[in-house]
Design a protein around this motif. Structure first.
Motif, PDB file in Angstrom:
ATOM      1  N   GLU A 322       0.840  -1.200   0.000  1.00  0.00           N
ATOM      2  CA  GLU A 322       0.000   0.000   0.000  1.00  0.00           C
ATOM      3  C   GLU A 322       0.873   1.248   0.000  1.00  0.00           C
ATOM      4  OE1 GLU A 322      -0.631  -2.514   2.204  1.00  0.00           O
ATOM      5  OE2 GLU A 322      -2.355  -3.254   1.080  1.00  0.00           O
ATOM      6  N   ALA A 325       2.442   1.822  -3.397  1.00  0.00           N
ATOM      7  CA  ALA A 325       1.436   2.309  -4.350  1.00  0.00           C
ATOM      8  C   ALA A 325       1.082   3.755  -4.034  1.00  0.00           C
ATOM      9  CB  ALA A 325       0.193   1.431  -4.296  1.00  0.00           C
ATOM     10  N   ALA A 326       0.982   4.070  -2.734  1.00  0.00           N
ATOM     11  CA  ALA A 326       0.651   5.447  -2.346  1.00  0.00           C
ATOM     12  C   ALA A 326       1.752   6.389  -2.789  1.00  0.00           C
ATOM     13  CB  ALA A 326       0.450   5.531  -0.838  1.00  0.00           C
ATOM     14  N   LEU A 396      -3.569   8.869   1.159  1.00  0.00           N
ATOM     15  CA  LEU A 396      -3.088   7.506   0.942  1.00  0.00           C
ATOM     16  C   LEU A 396      -1.755   7.280   1.643  1.00  0.00           C
ATOM     17  CD1 LEU A 396      -3.979   7.186  -2.813  1.00  0.00           C
ATOM     18  CD2 LEU A 396      -4.890   5.802  -0.985  1.00  0.00           C
ATOM     19  N   ASN A 474      -1.518   0.133  -7.609  1.00  0.00           N
ATOM     20  CA  ASN A 474      -1.565  -1.069  -6.789  1.00  0.00           C
ATOM     21  C   ASN A 474      -1.115  -2.281  -7.581  1.00  0.00           C
ATOM     22  OD1 ASN A 474      -2.218  -0.942  -4.088  1.00  0.00           O
ATOM     23  ND2 ASN A 474      -4.271  -0.215  -4.579  1.00  0.00           N
TER      24      ASN A 474
END
Lengths: 479, 969
Positions: A322, A325-326, A396, A474
């Motif tokens: 995560e 991806a953020a 995010l 993601n």
């Protein structure tokens, strides 16, 4: 090294871009001053063709070419696409600015194209050597670009500093790479990762290599305390160059960080995460606080860049899918915002006005309401105000940090971004609430207006529908 | 998704006023825009009403759609009792405000913009109360901050409006970010961001160690939005907004968002001590403080603002009690306050509109001119003061009752009723002041215009609201009870027994009300004394000025961090960079250093297999150290420093010889010579000014950094070079002869194994030469006539002895070069070295006899030379393709000839010749062009002088720049 013709298909986008750059280089020799537009058109055509090829070649699989030194994967395809789009934006935004100052010559296009080629190579690097090749191709094009206005003293000074510090940064990176090579016996990311997974921290040389490589990465990003070149370069370079420098290379730097830190040194995440944390806090803190004191808009945005880099690092240091991806989401979004903001600044720096001071923005709303709205949108997005996409990017990243238990870090980041909101809002105030010294309406080229509209809409629509881009980010890290 | 339209309609409808304005003629613009806005609000209201039957039937309406599932953000809405109460307030009062604003803004030319933002705000506010997802709620929360910023700063010409807007945005937006942090934590504790699940997880949240931080962060969000002490100051500053905005935002909606948050999360957080102390304490403080300050405000809207703060504090306190009945009273008062405060703001707007001022010191006796407005204001103010038969009385009575029945403070139990009564007295006092000062208090003073009643329809909204005050106040059971019941039910999950009767018999709370009424009237009588005492006790300070000072302070801090606002020093940057690098590099070693095992370390050092030490290497090492130290020590004497740097290079080439690397030694030697000449040339053109002396601190800093960095690099080198790693040397040693036909492995690597690299390298060399050529063309630099100390340079630029000695050297040197080139494939040598040797030989001629002299004798076009070399190398490489072999495949023939003896020819030889040409051309091109930089004319004169002294065959007009290296006379 066994060579297969099939490899050439994998590097087709890069080849097309290379051919375009060479074609512009030669074409420029045969053009007179009225015909320089052909450089521009050819460059954009080549970029568009490259973009199309990237799209055509993209699939969900992974292709590795040239004995494991070049990789084509969805992660790279997305970043390459965005780099190419941003470069097209750069050319479109900068035309009038460069033409007015007599800088609209073939070298400008050639240097930007080669820099873009360097970035594409960086994104697709699958070994330290390829990475370094791309990095230096990019850097060596950026140095002269910063000093592109040869009569500008700040430009020359900035380029000189950039060059010296950049060489030092590259040297550190190279030193680190050599140590990694010494410790693992390979340049390939996959091979290095294999050794690192097996040996981990037992090997002290590996740790040293990591530190120096990390310094190189931090330098290219411009994270505190390796940020000194950034404000000077932003201030000294011509606006279109800053526009270019602030947007696309950040994506390439992110690709570099991902390839090195995650793909090859992923097993050392605990170590580099710690260092990144220090750099991130310093960057967010110093960037936001010092930006307030700036009266020069380019310097202000330089410090703002530094603070955004801190946020990107926050995502990386979380060490989770995560988080990565953020961070990717944040980088892409930041590059879009920077391109838009500097794009507006470049577009309004015409008719002899060189936007330098914040006060030069006074009353832009009266001169061109649409441009003012676009700049305001970028500012809101950078400040992290919903529904602009900057808010989601911050959210995010913070979410990723909180979910690994670093709540205090998220709180620190939030506190500083509240402080940071101040200077973005000051720009909004200047745009809308102050009177311009000269309120003649601006006359702008149609294509630049279309580009800025697309750019602005992207920031707004991604804010309302972030799921699409986030899904791709993601997917890039789920493999 | 029908429910979503309640929120969506205002957002989409925000465009409608703009469209409406375009469609109608100019004079009807205002009407069209307000009509469009009213239409939008009405449609939203109709949809909301269509859902009410479900809620009254005891159900909840839900609608949900995934948005960003990855972070738990869904577009989830819920329409329950609590939401319904607020939705009706927002839309109902919204409609009245739109009607009112139509008349208020009649003359403004930006009506469409106003209504568009107002509708956006309305949508955001509806979003807050309808959200069923924490993150969604937060989004709308920040949107209200943003749109209220635009509304408060609606008049861009007023500095106060801009300042007020900015302050409101910074405080409420900042609070929103705190709320974001709180929500993220709450979501991670509760396991979901869905409101239903969070509300059900109350127990878990209570027990969680993060309960306190979560509570603090969320309360920070609620308190900033609802203007609780000490964040209250943005609300009075925001009074610069147009009055309809104040009537809407600062009575019924925006400031109630914080209250809504308290009500929404009441089941999750309440019933703990900390909740009571925090929420109750802050609420009570705000209640008393706001009421007190309100008395002293001269601006009507300022008075109303502080009264709002006070009432918000009261509501907050009621929720803070943590009891079900307290929450009921809080919700009830929130509704009542919205109604009477909105009408009061509207009345204040009418007064402002008609009298042209809001300053109560300038207003008086308006009763005769606007009796109807006066009556309405009077009723509303009475509701605010808590006069029986009005809605304010009912909820205030409940408030008093709650303070009496509370038993938290032990023997200090009397304190709560006391403070409540005191606040009540203040409230009555400022209400009376508002009515009496404005409508009575003597005859009308000089005003800009004669006041009169407003347009009929402008009064309608006020009338409706005042009627509501009365209706609720007299028939509470019939009018408000069902709605309140629903709200309470969905807020608490159950319905506590409570009584809305007007008359409870004689009770203590009633006594408190009476005391407050009488006390308030008395206080107002004594106002003169009171004002004087206030001015004496409280120096004129406020939160707003503290905020201003803080924000200026922050700017000063930011500037202080950067003493030099312009460009930073490069040396300092590098020092920082090095320092950080050292810290980061040493960091991972710290644990090891801490527990340093000295014996183990020396054992390891002893055990290292190092090359044996002999006298020559020791001597060479000593020379190296001395020379390096000399470079540092003599850095201010550039010439000496350069020569010493040359010494280092020469010793290094000796080291290569010592370790059996003659190729490297030869290359190092020749490169060293060329570099030294190049450096001298560059020094010659640099400004002669003395090198700036560095401060003692700078030198110490640099010394420490250099020593630490040097030690680190040396240690690293030691460690890495003593680590056994497989070498690639074996492969080349074995493959050189059979694969490349070469006995010199180094050369075989250069021209064969790594031929591609070499091809690239010579291309780069050629490009560099072309670049330098292009850059230096046409440039003429100033040549100094005297040195730093004023002494003239030696006139003898070309010493005869040097010239004579150098000439016979040339053919010999060229012969050596050719020899090196030819034997390169088997013995030390090669194209690179040969090129450098030939280059040095030619440069020596230029140095000794002058450029012009050599140029006349040596007609070489260096660019063509480079081009020929490149083509030759490239041709050899491509020739392989003709034989269907890969690029750069080399071939060799071995032949025995009677005349020449054994001869081995390899295609690599041709390649190497290309390298030779390129290197030669590049060296010559660079040095030649740098040498030409000095001005012709100045040298011409000196050269002429020299001709007279030495009748050597030197042409008079020579430009002997290269020869005039800065030797001191």
């Amino acid at each position: 090294m066994p060579f297969e013709t099939a490899f050439l298909a994998t590097v087709l986008p890069e080849l097309i871009l290379l051919a375009t750059a060479c074609a512009v280089l030669v074409l420029d020799l045969y053009l007179n001053d009225e015909q320089r537009g052909w450089n521009h058109n050819l460059a954009i055509l080549g970029l568009a063709a490259t973009l199309g090829t990237v799209g055509l070649l993209s699939n969900n699989g992974v292709t590795i070419a040239f004995s494991g030194s070049f990789i084509r994967d969805p992660f790279g395809d997305l970043l390459k696409g965005i780099i190419l789009i941003l470069t097209i934006f750069t050319f479109v935004y900068s035309r009038d600015y460069m033409r007015e100052r007599g800088l609209w010559v073939g070298e400008y296009h050639v240097l930007v194209l080669f820099a873009t080629l360097g970035m594409l190579i960086m994104v697709s690097a699958h070994s330290f050597l390829t990475l370094y090749l791309g990095l230096e191709l990019l850097a060596l094009c950026l140095y002269p670009l910063v000093a592109f206005d040869r009569d500008s003293k700040p430009g020359a000074e900035a380029a000189m500093k950039y060059f010296v510090l950049g060489a030092l940064g590259s040297g550190m990176l190279l030193y680190g790479i050599s140590m990694l090579y010494g410790a693992t016996g390979s340049f390939g990311f996959a091979d290095v990762a294999e050794v690192v997974n097996a040996e981990g921290l037992e090997n002290k040389i590996l740790v040293f290599g990591l530190v120096f490589v990390l310094i190189g990465v931090a330098f290219k990003f411009g994270a505190v305390p390796f940020h000194m070149w950034l404000p000077d370069v932003y201030q000294g370079a011509p606006m279109p160059v800053v526009l270019f420098l602030a947007s696309a290379p950040k994506i390439a730097a992110f690709a570099m960080a991902t390839r090195i830190l995650i793909d090859s040194l992923g097993a050392l995440q605990a170590d580099w995460g710690e260092i990144l944390m220090i750099l991130a806090i310093l960057s967010i803190g110093l960037g936001n606080v010092v930006a307030i004191a700036q009266t020069n808009i380019k310097r202000m945005l330089a410090y703002s860049t530094i603070s955004h880099v801190g946020f990107i690092f926050l995502g990386l240091l979380a060490g989770t899918q995560e988080g990565y991806a953020a961070a990717m989401f944040y980088t892409v979004v930041y590059a879009l915002m920077a391109a838009g903001a500097f794009g507006v600044l470049a577009m309004i720096s015409i008719n002899g006005l060189e936007v330098e001071q914040l006060d030069d923005l006074k009353g832009l709303n009266d001169r061109d309401a649409w441009l003012a709205a676009m700049l305001a949108l970028m500012m809101f997005s950078m400040a992290g105000v919903p529904p602009a996409v900057g808010f989601f990017a911050k959210l995010l990243v913070l979410d990723a940090v909180v979910s690994v238990g670093l709540t205090w870090l998220a709180v620190v980041a939030v506190v500083f971004s509240i402080i940071g909101a101040f200077y973005y809002l000051r720009v909004i105030k200047l745009l809308y609430f102050d009177k311009a010294a000269d309120s003649t309406p601006l006359r702008l080229a149609g294509d630049a207006k279309i580009a800025i509209t697309v750019n602005g809409l992207a920031v707004l629509l991604l804010g309302i529908f972030p799921a699409s881009l986030l899904g791709i980010c993601n997917a890039a890290f789920s493999g | 998704m029908f429910l979503a339209w309640i929120v969506a309609i205002p957002f989409l409808g925000a465009l409608l006023p703009y469209g409406a304005v375009r469609l109608v003629p100019k004079q009807a613009c205002g009407a069209a825009a307000s009509l469009a806005a009213a239409l939008v609000s009405t449609s939203a209201l109709i949809i909301a009403l269509s859902h009410t039957p479900d809620v009254f039937a005891g159900g909840e309406v839900h609608a949900s759609m995934p948005w960003i599932p990855r972070i738990g953000l869904t577009l989830a809405l819920r329409f329950d009792g609590l939401a319904m109460v607020f939705v009706l307030l927002i839309l109902g009062i919204g409609l009245l405000v739109i009607l009112y604003a139509h008349f208020y803004l009649a003359k403004s030319d930006q009506v469409a913009r106003f209504f568009a933002i107002l509708l956006l705000f309305q949508g955001a506010m509806l979003g807050i109360v309808l959200s069923d997802n924490l993150l969604l709620l937060l989004l709308f929360w920040e949107l209200t901050s943003l749109t209220s910023f635009l509304l408060v700063g609606f008049d861009p010409r007023s500095i106060e409006a801009r300042r007020g807007a900015r302050m409101a945005l910074v405080i409420t937006g900042g609070g929103g970010l705190a709320l974001l942090a709180g929500f993220l934590l709450l979501g991670s504790v509760a396991g979901s961001f869905e409101l239903s699940e969070v509300l059900a997880a109350g127990e878990r949240v209570h027990q969680h160690p993060l309960y306190l931080p979560i509570l603090l962060l969320i309360l920070l969000g609620a308190f900033t939005k609802s203007a609780q002490f000490p964040f209250h100051f943005w609300l009075p500053s925001a009074m610069t907004a147009p009055t309809p905005v104040s009537a809407y935002l600062h009575s019924a909606t925006m400031v109630k968002a914080g209250i809504f948050l308290l009500a929404r999360f009441f089941p999750v957080f309440a019933e703990t001590d900390i909740w009571f102390y925090l929420v109750g304490g802050v609420g009570l403080t705000t209640f008393l403080f706001g009421a007190y300050i309100a008395i002293f405000k001269h601006d009507i809207k300022g008075l109303l603002a502080y009264s709002t703060i006070s009432h918000l504090g009261l509501i907050t306190f009621l929720f803070g009690l943590g009891t079900p009945l307290g929450a009921v009273a809080g919700l009830f008062h929130a509704m009542n306050h919205a109604v009477f405060k909105a009408s009061l703001f509207m009345a204040a707007g009418i007064i402002d509109h008609e009298a042209g001022t809001r300053d109560m010191r300038r207003l008086s006796g308006l009763w005769h001119f606007m009796p109807i407005t006066g009556t309405l204001a009077m009723v509303a103010a009475a509701a605010m003061a808590g006069v029986p038969l009005l809605n304010g009385f009912l909820s205030k009575e409940m408030f008093f009752a709650e303070t009496v029945h509370h038993e938290w403070l032990g023997h200090l139990d009397w304190l709560l009723p006391f403070i409540a009564t005191l606040g009540g007295i203040f409230a009555v006092a400022y209400s009376v002041r508002f009515i009496h000062d404005v409508f009575f208090g003597g005859p009308l003073q000089e005003l800009d215009r004669t006041p009169h009643e407003p347009p009929r329809w402008m009064r309608i909204p006020v009338e409706i609201l005042v009627a509501l005050c009365l209706l609720v106040g007299i028939f509470p059971e019939q009018t408000v009870r069902p709605l309140l019941d629903l709200g309470v039910q969905s807020m608490l999950g159950f319905e506590p027994r409570y009584d809305l009767a007007i008359w409870h018999g004689f009770s203590f709370p009633l006594l408190m009300s009476l005391v407050a009424l009488v006390g308030g009237l008395l206080l107002y009588r004594l106002r003169r004394w009171l004002f004087r005492a206030h001015d004496w006790v409280f120096p004129p300070t406020s939160g707003a000025s503290v905020f201003q000072r803080l924000s200026t302070g922050l700017q000063l801090l930011a500037r202080a961090r950067m003493p030099h606002p312009t460009q930073a020093s490069l040396q300092n940057s590098i020092a920082w960079l090095l320092l950080t690098t050292l810290v980061l590099a040493i960091w991972p070693l710290l644990p090891a250093l801490w527990s340093l095992d000295v014996a183990g370390l020396s054992d390891w050092l002893m055990g290292l297999e190092l090359s044996p030490l002999d006298v020559p290497s020791l001597g060479a090492g000593l020379i190296l150290v001395v020379a390096a130290a000399g470079v540092v020590g003599l850095r201010r004497q550039r010439l000496q420093a350069t020569i010493l740097a040359g010494v280092i290079g020469l010793v290094l080439s000796l080291a290569f010889v010592h370790f059996s690397a003659p190729d490297l030694a030869l290359t190092q030697l020749t490169v060293e010579v060329v570099t030294t000449i190049l450096l001298l040339l560059v020094l010659y053109f640099l400004p002669q000014s003395d090198v700036a002396r560095l401060s003692r601190w700078r030198r110490t800093r640099d010394l420490v950094l250099a020593v630490v960095a040097g030690t680190g690099v040396a240690a690293l080198a030691l460690v890495i070079m003593t680590t056994q790693t497989p070498s690639i040397a074996e492969y080349f040693l074995h493959a050189a002869k059979p694969a490349a036909g070469a006995s010199n492995v180094v050369n075989a690597i250069l021209v064969d194994f790594r031929g591609f690299d070499t091809l690239g390298e010579i291309t780069v060399l050629a490009i560099a030469a072309a670049g330098i050529f292009a850059m230096l063309r046409g440039i003429r630099l100033h040549t100094p006539q005297r040195d730093l100390f004023g002494r003239p340079w030696s006139p003898d630029v070309h010493p005869t002895i040097l010239a004579m000695l150098s000439r016979p050297l040339l053919p010999m040197a060229l012969l050596v070069a050719v020899f090196m080139l030819l034997r390169g494939h088997h013995e030390p040598g090669g194209g690179f070295i040969a090129g450098l040797i030939a280059g040095i030989a030619l440069v020596l001629q230029q140095l000794a006899s002058g450029q012009q002299w050599s140029a006349e004798r040596l007609r070489l076009n260096y660019t063509r030379l480079i081009g020929a070399g490149l083509l030759m190398a490239l041709g050899t490489a491509s020739a392989a393709l003709l034989w269907q072999r890969p690029f750069l495949t080399s071939a060799f023939w071995h032949s025995e000839s009677t005349w020449l003896g054994e001869l081995e020819l390899t295609s690599a030889m041709v390649f190497d010749t290309g390298v030779f040409l390129v290197v030669l051309g590049t060296v010559m091109l660079i040095l030649d062009n740098l040498g030409r930089l000095s001005g012709h004319r100045q040298h011409g004169r000196r050269a002429g002088h020299q001709v007279a002294a030495h009748p050597a065959p030197v042409p008079a007009a020579s430009a002997p720049a290269l020869g005039s290296a800065p030797w001191k006379s």
